[in-house]
Design a protein around this motif. Structure first.
Motif, PDB file in Angstrom:
ATOM      1  N   ASN A  33       0.804  -1.224   0.000  1.00 20.12           N
ATOM      2  CA  ASN A  33       0.000   0.000   0.000  1.00 20.12           C
ATOM      3  C   ASN A  33       0.839   1.276   0.000  1.00 20.12           C
ATOM      4  O   ASN A  33       0.295   2.374   0.086  1.00 20.12           O
ATOM      5  CB  ASN A  33      -0.940   0.004   1.214  1.00 20.12           C
ATOM      6  N   HIS A  34       2.170   1.118  -0.051  1.00 25.31           N
ATOM      7  CA  HIS A  34       3.094   2.265  -0.111  1.00 25.31           C
ATOM      8  C   HIS A  34       2.876   3.216   1.079  1.00 25.31           C
ATOM      9  O   HIS A  34       2.773   4.428   0.920  1.00 25.31           O
ATOM     10  CB  HIS A  34       2.920   3.028  -1.425  1.00 25.31           C
ATOM     11  N   VAL A  35       2.798   2.642   2.288  1.00 27.55           N
ATOM     12  CA  VAL A  35       2.645   3.435   3.506  1.00 27.55           C
ATOM     13  C   VAL A  35       3.721   3.034   4.503  1.00 27.55           C
ATOM     14  O   VAL A  35       4.366   1.996   4.348  1.00 27.55           O
ATOM     15  CB  VAL A  35       1.243   3.249   4.140  1.00 27.55           C
ATOM     16  N   GLY A  36       3.915   3.858   5.527  1.00 29.17           N
ATOM     17  CA  GLY A  36       4.958   3.590   6.505  1.00 29.17           C
ATOM     18  C   GLY A  36       4.452   3.081   7.836  1.00 29.17           C
ATOM     19  O   GLY A  36       5.224   2.980   8.797  1.00 29.17           O
ATOM     20  N   SER A  37       3.161   2.729   7.916  1.00 29.92           N
ATOM     21  CA  SER A  37       2.632   2.250   9.192  1.00 29.92           C
ATOM     22  C   SER A  37       1.322   1.502   8.992  1.00 29.92           C
ATOM     23  O   SER A  37       0.649   1.663   7.967  1.00 29.92           O
ATOM     24  CB  SER A  37       2.395   3.428  10.149  1.00 29.92           C
ATOM     25  N   VAL A  38       1.008   0.686   9.987  1.00 32.75           N
ATOM     26  CA  VAL A  38      -0.310   0.042  10.037  1.00 32.75           C
ATOM     27  C   VAL A  38      -0.856   0.233  11.454  1.00 32.75           C
ATOM     28  O   VAL A  38      -0.094   0.309  12.422  1.00 32.75           O
ATOM     29  CB  VAL A  38      -0.255  -1.464   9.711  1.00 32.75           C
ATOM     30  N   ILE A  39      -2.177   0.323  11.559  1.00 35.96           N
ATOM     31  CA  ILE A  39      -2.816   0.408  12.867  1.00 35.96           C
ATOM     32  C   ILE A  39      -3.150  -0.998  13.332  1.00 35.96           C
ATOM     33  O   ILE A  39      -3.620  -1.830  12.541  1.00 35.96           O
ATOM     34  CB  ILE A  39      -4.084   1.281  12.805  1.00 35.96           C
ATOM     35  N   VAL A  40      -2.887  -1.274  14.590  1.00 33.49           N
ATOM     36  CA  VAL A  40      -3.130  -2.594  15.159  1.00 33.49           C
ATOM     37  C   VAL A  40      -4.405  -2.542  16.007  1.00 33.49           C
ATOM     38  O   VAL A  40      -4.540  -1.680  16.882  1.00 33.49           O
ATOM     39  CB  VAL A  40      -1.942  -3.054  16.027  1.00 33.49           C
ATOM     40  N   SER A  41      -5.326  -3.455  15.733  1.00 36.55           N
ATOM     41  CA  SER A  41      -6.577  -3.511  16.495  1.00 36.55           C
ATOM     42  C   SER A  41      -6.620  -4.782  17.344  1.00 36.55           C
ATOM     43  O   SER A  41      -5.872  -5.731  17.091  1.00 36.55           O
ATOM     44  CB  SER A  41      -7.788  -3.477  15.562  1.00 36.55           C
ATOM     45  N   ASP A  42      -7.503  -4.787  18.330  1.00 42.04           N
ATOM     46  CA  ASP A  42      -7.624  -5.978  19.174  1.00 42.04           C
ATOM     47  C   ASP A  42      -8.535  -7.028  18.555  1.00 42.04           C
ATOM     48  O   ASP A  42      -8.752  -8.098  19.111  1.00 42.04           O
ATOM     49  CB  ASP A  42      -8.128  -5.602  20.573  1.00 42.04           C
ATOM     50  N   GLY A  43      -9.081  -6.728  17.379  1.00 37.90           N
ATOM     51  CA  GLY A  43      -9.972  -7.669  16.716  1.00 37.90           C
ATOM     52  C   GLY A  43     -11.418  -7.519  17.112  1.00 37.90           C
ATOM     53  O   GLY A  43     -12.300  -8.204  16.589  1.00 37.90           O
ATOM     54  N   HIS A  44     -11.683  -6.611  18.053  1.00 33.11           N
ATOM     55  CA  HIS A  44     -13.046  -6.403  18.540  1.00 33.11           C
ATOM     56  C   HIS A  44     -13.461  -4.938  18.441  1.00 33.11           C
ATOM     57  O   HIS A  44     -14.327  -4.483  19.183  1.00 33.11           O
ATOM     58  CB  HIS A  44     -13.175  -6.885  19.988  1.00 33.11           C
ATOM     59  N   GLY A  45     -12.803  -4.204  17.547  1.00 38.74           N
ATOM     60  CA  GLY A  45     -13.200  -2.824  17.323  1.00 38.74           C
ATOM     61  C   GLY A  45     -12.457  -1.777  18.113  1.00 38.74           C
ATOM     62  O   GLY A  45     -12.781  -0.595  18.049  1.00 38.74           O
ATOM     63  N   VAL A  46     -11.431  -2.182  18.870  1.00 39.40           N
ATOM     64  CA  VAL A  46     -10.634  -1.228  19.647  1.00 39.40           C
ATOM     65  C   VAL A  46      -9.238  -1.151  19.046  1.00 39.40           C
ATOM     66  O   VAL A  46      -8.596  -2.175  18.799  1.00 39.40           O
ATOM     67  CB  VAL A  46     -10.546  -1.636  21.132  1.00 39.40           C
ATOM     68  N   LEU A  47      -8.758   0.077  18.808  1.00 38.32           N
ATOM     69  CA  LEU A  47      -7.446   0.293  18.201  1.00 38.32           C
ATOM     70  C   LEU A  47      -6.380   0.330  19.288  1.00 38.32           C
ATOM     71  O   LEU A  47      -6.453   1.129  20.209  1.00 38.32           O
ATOM     72  CB  LEU A  47      -7.462   1.595  17.405  1.00 38.32           C
ATOM     73  N   ARG A  48      -5.379  -0.527  19.154  1.00 38.61           N
ATOM     74  CA  ARG A  48      -4.379  -0.695  20.213  1.00 38.61           C
ATOM     75  C   ARG A  48      -3.125   0.131  20.022  1.00 38.61           C
ATOM     76  O   ARG A  48      -2.492   0.553  20.978  1.00 38.61           O
ATOM     77  CB  ARG A  48      -3.971  -2.172  20.320  1.00 38.61           C
TER      78      ARG A  48
END
Length: 296
Positions: A33-48
């Motif tokens: 995706n030509h980006v420098g980061s990804v957001i990590v989620s808990d799998g239940h709708g909360v961003l960690r």
């Protein structure tokens, strides 16, 4: 003058991965995706948290982590973000306070779940003329200071400390290949990618990961998927034949190209890493990277 809403600012589409996804999967997603980061989620709708290309380099180079390690184990800092009603001033204040370059814009729902609307980057604010030079300098200096303090405590030891260094490392590596082979820069990069793909495929995953950690950042992102358990079908004959085919040269010239690549690689990574490779690779493969005189 009222500070503009974050919703009017340039936003990058967020890439969100669940915490059970691996470092390798994050790197592939960033590269794709030509980006420098990804957001990590808990799998239940909360961003960690946020996992960046810098976190990747540190995980490989300093912590010697396997590429199969889940993001949830390495993304330990909480996500720093602004909500959708925030302003540009709020974003800049957050960047200055925490010495960060990326700020997600998040919508929080009554049920506790979160949606990331996009990511604002310092580079875009600079590009669009949305940040004063004074604030820009303060953020960049804060980042350098934070990096220096961590390094002084021995917690940072990555050779990929800045975008400038990353680009310089790649330039130097390719220049060395061109000088040793006579190839153009484009062909030198192709030789590096193809040779490293076969080397990383042939050695076990752990030494492959350690070699990858010392390569220029651009190559790291492109080659991460090649780190795998040793593939014994990769032989000296295969490497030579592939080089002949790809560069349309006779066997002797193919070996000369591979020897030139190896000399450049020996300058780009530590001597101890080269010795480890020599122990992990079969003797017949090592021999194609050296002239006969150097093996006697």
């Amino acid at each position: 003058m009222k500070s503009p809403s974050v919703q009017t600012l340039p936003l990058h589409k967020p890439i969100i991965l669940k915490k059970d996804k691996s470092i390798r999967q994050a790197a592939l997603a960033m590269n794709r995706n030509h980006v420098g980061s990804v957001i990590v989620s808990d799998g239940h709708g909360v961003l960690r948290g946020l996992f960046t290309d810098r976190d990747l380099a540190l995980a490989l180079a300093l912590k010697n982590m396997e590429t199969s390690v889940p993001l949830g184990e390495i993304t330990q800092h909480s996500l720093l973000y602004v909500n959708e009603s925030a302003t540009l001033e709020n974003v800049i204040d957050l960047m200055k306070k925490y010495a960060i370059r990326r700020v997600p814009v998040v919508r929080s729902r009554p049920n506790g779940k979160q949606t990331c609307l996009g990511i604002i980057t310092l580079d875009d604010l600079i590009k669009e003329g949305l940040i004063d030079k004074k604030d820009e300098v303060q953020i960049l200096r804060s980042q350098l200071k934070t990096t220096h303090e961590r390094h002084s405590r021995g917690r940072l030891k990555s050779i990929f400390r800045s975008q400038e260094h990353k680009e310089h490392a790649m330039f130097t590596f390719l220049k060395s290949i061109t000088e040793n082979t006579g190839l153009s820069r484009v062909s030198a990069k192709r030789l590096a990618l193809e040779s490293l793909t076969m080397i990383l495929g042939r050695v076990p995953e752990k030494p492959g990961t350690k070699l990858l950690a010392q390569l220029p950042h651009e190559l790291q992102m492109q080659l991460l998927s090649e780190v795998s358990p040793a593939d014994r079908s990769i032989t000296a004959t295969l490497i030579l034949e592939q080089t002949q085919k790809n560069f349309k040269v006779p066997p002797k010239k193919a070996q000369e190209l591979l020897q030139g690549f190896w000399r450049a690689l020996s300058k780009a990574v530590s001597s101890s890493e080269i010795r480890k490779l020599e122990r992990e690779l079969p003797k017949e493969i090592i021999q194609i990277f050296y002239s006969r005189s150097s093996l006697t």
